[in-house]
Design a protein around this motif. Structure first.
Motif, PDB file in Angstrom:
ATOM      1  N   HIS A 196       4.313 -41.104  31.114  1.00 37.46           N
ATOM      2  CA  HIS A 196       4.469 -41.518  32.508  1.00 37.46           C
ATOM      3  C   HIS A 196       3.634 -42.762  32.817  1.00 37.46           C
ATOM      4  N   THR A 210       8.175 -43.746  31.934  1.00 34.35           N
ATOM      5  CA  THR A 210       8.634 -43.721  33.323  1.00 34.35           C
ATOM      6  C   THR A 210       7.961 -44.855  34.085  1.00 34.35           C
ATOM      7  N   TYR A 237      11.903 -43.639  37.917  1.00 33.95           N
ATOM      8  CA  TYR A 237      11.862 -42.356  38.624  1.00 33.95           C
ATOM      9  C   TYR A 237      12.282 -42.483  40.088  1.00 33.95           C
ATOM     10  N   ILE A 256      14.266 -37.620  35.959  1.00 37.93           N
ATOM     11  CA  ILE A 256      13.489 -37.790  34.730  1.00 37.93           C
ATOM     12  C   ILE A 256      13.943 -36.834  33.634  1.00 37.93           C
ATOM     13  N   VAL A 271       4.590 -34.487  26.355  1.00 39.15           N
ATOM     14  CA  VAL A 271       4.653 -35.338  27.544  1.00 39.15           C
ATOM     15  C   VAL A 271       3.227 -35.718  27.916  1.00 39.15           C
ATOM     16  N   ASP A 288       1.106 -37.174  30.922  1.00 40.62           N
ATOM     17  CA  ASP A 288       1.320 -37.312  32.363  1.00 40.62           C
ATOM     18  C   ASP A 288       0.009 -37.604  33.083  1.00 40.62           C
ATOM     19  N   VAL A 307       0.260 -38.863  36.233  1.00 44.27           N
ATOM     20  CA  VAL A 307       0.692 -38.933  37.635  1.00 44.27           C
ATOM     21  C   VAL A 307       0.270 -37.682  38.391  1.00 44.27           C
ATOM     22  N   THR A 359       4.996 -35.176  39.367  1.00 47.62           N
ATOM     23  CA  THR A 359       5.795 -35.149  38.136  1.00 47.62           C
ATOM     24  C   THR A 359       5.610 -33.871  37.328  1.00 47.62           C
ATOM     25  N   SER A 403       8.021 -32.936  34.258  1.00 49.03           N
ATOM     26  CA  SER A 403       7.439 -33.063  32.924  1.00 49.03           C
ATOM     27  C   SER A 403       7.688 -31.804  32.095  1.00 49.03           C
ATOM     28  N   SER A 430      -1.694 -33.274  30.673  1.00 46.13           N
ATOM     29  CA  SER A 430      -1.931 -33.755  32.032  1.00 46.13           C
ATOM     30  C   SER A 430      -3.300 -34.406  32.077  1.00 46.13           C
TER      31      SER A 430
END
Length: 327
Positions: A147, A171, A192, A197, A213, A215, A217, A221, A225, A237
């Motif tokens: 992301h 993204t 996005y 997504i 993934v 991420d 964000v 998301t 995700s 994350s």
């Protein structure tokens, strides 16, 4: 008097003030660095806003800069006065002319890397290093989702992933940022603002989805995700740009395929002087070879006294890649 940025209350960029401060001498096992270029990172906005509380107020801000060692404290043997160095894990206060930093958190800077390149890339580059090599070890030919691919970390991740032979799906929030991510090495992009997504990831991978993934964000998301992951996939994350992920029902991980989730940080991975120098050498090698370009556009280099304007630009998402403060 030396100058620095500090804030006496949490809030928006306007709480940042350009003030005089009394320079202290380096303590045992510390070095005093004359900063030449200072890295601006999204985590700085979390600290300023109060999402990540400071021990006390008023407080300095920032943890990353590159410069020249002015003084060394007792017990420091591997760093000398006059050394070109970079750091990214300092106590708050790097938004300043000078900063005292633990010597074990400082890496020597090769002559081939400028202060601006170092300050623009060190925290972000070390982050990409641990994400791609330690949190989950990506493999050539593998497809991953990353992301905010046009942001500071994302820009380096796109280039590093391409150099490793990894297909990075990034993204982004606009057509311009999609074009930037593709130039930086993203295999594919997803806007996005206009595309679903998870649906697009499924299409790009012929329904197989991805093993990992990345991420930064956060809140907005989180569910998308999880829907991009294969059974037993890993959700990494590592940021909260849209707000923190809270109130997670662990049962959803079972429902979506027995997924794994981790919330890593640089401090959990780069824990020793040896690891720091190794990761730094890997990053500097990629930059020196041309595989990673971290040059910062003049429009994203701000005077130290213009930290308010720098934070406004960062949070408006009009920037691409890294931004700097110059003392």
């Amino acid at each position: 008097m030396a100058k620095r940025i500090e804030f006496a209350a949490n809030g928006g960029p306007e709480v940042l003030k350009y003030v005089d401060f009394t320079l202290r001498q380096p303590a045992d096992n510390e070095v005093l660095v004359a900063n030449k270029a200072i890295g601006i990172n999204y985590i700085d906005t979390y600290v300023r806003s109060g999402l990540y509380p400071t021990p006390s107020l008023p407080s300095g801000l920032g943890t990353e800069a590159a410069g020249i060692v002015e003084k060394v404290g007792a017990g420091v043997t591997h760093i000398n006065v006059g050394d070109r160095v970079v750091y990214a894990q300092s106590p708050l206060g790097a938004y300043s002319d000078y900063h005292c930093v633990a010597a074990d958190k400082v890496a020597k800077l090769p002559d081939a890397i400028s202060f601006e390149q170092a300050a623009a890339s060190f925290l972000k580059g070390l982050t990409v290093y641990y994400l791609l090599h330690m949190t989950y070890q990506v493999k050539p030919g593998e497809t991953i989702l990353f992301h905010a691919a046009a942001g500071g970390v994302g820009k380096i991740a796109c280039q590093w992933a391409k150099a490793l032979g990894v297909k990075l799906i990034g993204t982004v929030g606009s057509a311009e940022k999609a074009a930037q991510a593709k130039r930086d090495g993203a295999w594919a992009t997803i806007n996005y603002q206009e595309e679903d997504i998870a649906k697009r990831v499924s299409e790009l991978t012929n329904g197989e989805k991805v093993n990992v993934v990345y991420d930064s964000v956060g809140k907005s998301t989180w569910l998308a995700s999880l829907d991009c992951l294969r059974p037993h996939g890993l959700m990494v994350s590592f940021g909260n740009a849209s707000g923190p992920v809270t109130g997670v029902d662990l049962g959803i991980l079972n429902q979506k395929g027995g997924l794994y989730v981790t919330r890593p940080s640089l401090g959990n991975y780069i824990t020793t002087k040896k690891l720091l120098q190794h990761a730094a050498n890997e990053l500097f090698s990629m930059i020196a070879s041309g595989a990673i370009n971290v040059d910062v556009a003049p429009a994203q280099q701000f005077s130290l006294k213009d930290a308010v304007r720098a934070h406004q630009a960062l949070e408006s998402r009009v920037t691409s890649g890294s931004s700097l403060l110059i003392p």
